[in-house]
Design a protein around this motif. Structure first.
Motif, mmCIF file in Angstrom:
data_model
loop_
_atom_site.group_PDB
_atom_site.id
_atom_site.type_symbol
_atom_site.label_atom_id
_atom_site.label_comp_id
_atom_site.label_asym_id
_atom_site.label_seq_id
_atom_site.Cartn_x
_atom_site.Cartn_y
_atom_site.Cartn_z
ATOM 1 N N ILE A 224 8.527 -22.902 -17.107
ATOM 2 C CA ILE A 224 9.789 -23.127 -17.820
ATOM 3 C C ILE A 224 10.069 -24.622 -17.970
ATOM 4 O O ILE A 224 10.497 -25.083 -19.034
ATOM 5 N N PHE B 256 14.769 -18.621 -24.220
ATOM 6 C CA PHE B 256 13.454 -18.636 -24.834
ATOM 7 C C PHE B 256 13.109 -17.258 -25.392
ATOM 8 O O PHE B 256 13.478 -16.229 -24.816
ATOM 9 N N ASN C 15 16.951 -18.619 -20.121
ATOM 10 C CA ASN C 15 16.798 -19.997 -20.587
ATOM 11 C C ASN C 15 16.746 -20.082 -22.118
ATOM 12 O O ASN C 15 16.372 -21.107 -22.669
ATOM 13 N N MET D 221 8.151 -26.025 -20.851
ATOM 14 C CA MET D 221 8.742 -25.675 -22.137
ATOM 15 C C MET D 221 9.989 -26.523 -22.420
ATOM 16 O O MET D 221 10.168 -27.021 -23.546
ATOM 17 N N ILE E 84 8.644 -19.675 -28.095
ATOM 18 C CA ILE E 84 7.549 -20.158 -27.250
ATOM 19 C C ILE E 84 6.314 -19.285 -27.380
ATOM 20 O O ILE E 84 6.382 -18.115 -27.750
ATOM 21 N N SER F 35 10.577 -29.150 -25.508
ATOM 22 C CA SER F 35 11.744 -29.045 -26.384
ATOM 23 C C SER F 35 12.483 -30.374 -26.466
ATOM 24 O O SER F 35 12.907 -30.803 -27.547
ATOM 25 N N LEU G 256 13.057 -16.073 -18.674
ATOM 26 C CA LEU G 256 12.847 -16.790 -19.943
ATOM 27 C C LEU G 256 14.038 -16.588 -20.875
ATOM 28 O O LEU G 256 14.520 -17.536 -21.503
ATOM 29 N N ASN H 88 13.391 -22.994 -29.397
ATOM 30 C CA ASN H 88 13.372 -22.080 -28.249
ATOM 31 C C ASN H 88 12.375 -20.938 -28.420
ATOM 32 O O ASN H 88 12.338 -20.020 -27.604
#
Length: 244
Positions: free
Chosen positions: A117, A161, A159, A120, A138, A124, A156, A136
């Protein structure tokens, strides 16, 4: 009579096996009816991993512009520095941008869910530095199949995503120096008969022959009547069925 019962028993076992093995490898979308309906049109999402790169990503962008097709680019954060102009071009020309981790280093990425995470988020933020947006969507390096479980998926989603795998690809990730003709043949064969295609290719500087094969790949799916789309926040998630 006993032989018929025995035959029936083995047939039931066989079909049960097929059902189980198929379900383990099926693609799951968060809204399959929305994904597959769309007025009975065939739909294809061209997606490119591992960019941006100074040469090949630009070559692919040239082809997409000539063919009037939009695509989705899953970006490696560590590749952005020095290729800011390429990233800006992807954005300005109307393509979609997603996250493909910061380092793309297997051991580092998958050392823990939090590490994944963090990679990622870092990517971003790097994209935001250049073009002012925080994507967002992925893609897991090597696909989510071995790494995604229900708890991780919830984390995920917490967050913000959204996960996108693929159901067709060429072998340019493992055999980048195959000929353009070979890649075109693969693209035609692997998408055959699939009405809803999320197609994986790569756009690092070793993927020169991918860019050379791309015009033939696009023209093939245009002739079949496919509608080319980009992955956005409104696109139903598309991932291999997570483990429990």
């Amino acid at each position: 009579m006993k032989r018929k019962i025995k035959t029936l028993f083995f047939l039931l076992i066989f079909f049960a096996y097929i059902l189980v093995t198929t379900s383990n490898y099926s693609i799951k979308t968060s809204n399959s009816k929305a994904a597959f309906s769309s007025a009975n049109k065939n739909i294809i999402y061209l997606t490119f991993d591992d960019g941006p790169s100074s040469i090949v990503t630009n070559n692919i962008l040239d082809v997409l512009k000539e063919q009037n097709v939009k695509a989705t680019f899953f970006i490696i954060g560590n590749n952005v520095k020095g290729s800011e102009d390429v990233l800006k071009r992807i954005y300005k020309e109307g393509h979609s941008i997603g996250l493909h981790t910061y380092s793309h280093q297997y051991k580092q990425i998958y050392s823990s869910e939090n590490s994944f995470i963090e990679e990622m988020i870092k990517t971003s933020e790097e994209i935001n530095r250049v073009i002012g947006i925080k994507p967002n969507i992925i893609r897991f390096p090597y696909g989510s199949n071995c790494y995604l479980n229900n708890d991780f998926l919830v984390k995920l989603h917490n967050n913000n995503f959204k996960v996108y795998d693929w159901n067709a690809s060429i072998s340019d990730g493992t055999k980048p120096y195959s000929s353009p003709e070979e890649f075109a043949k693969e693209a035609i064969a692997r998408g055959s008969g699939i009405p809803y295609i999320v197609f994986l290719m790569h756009c690092n500087n070793i993927n020169v022959n991918t860019s050379k094969a791309l015009p033939q790949i696009i023209q093939h799916y245009k002739k079949l009547g496919y509608e080319f789309r980009t992955i956005t926040n409104n696109t139903p998630e598309f991932y291999w069925r997570p483990s429990k």
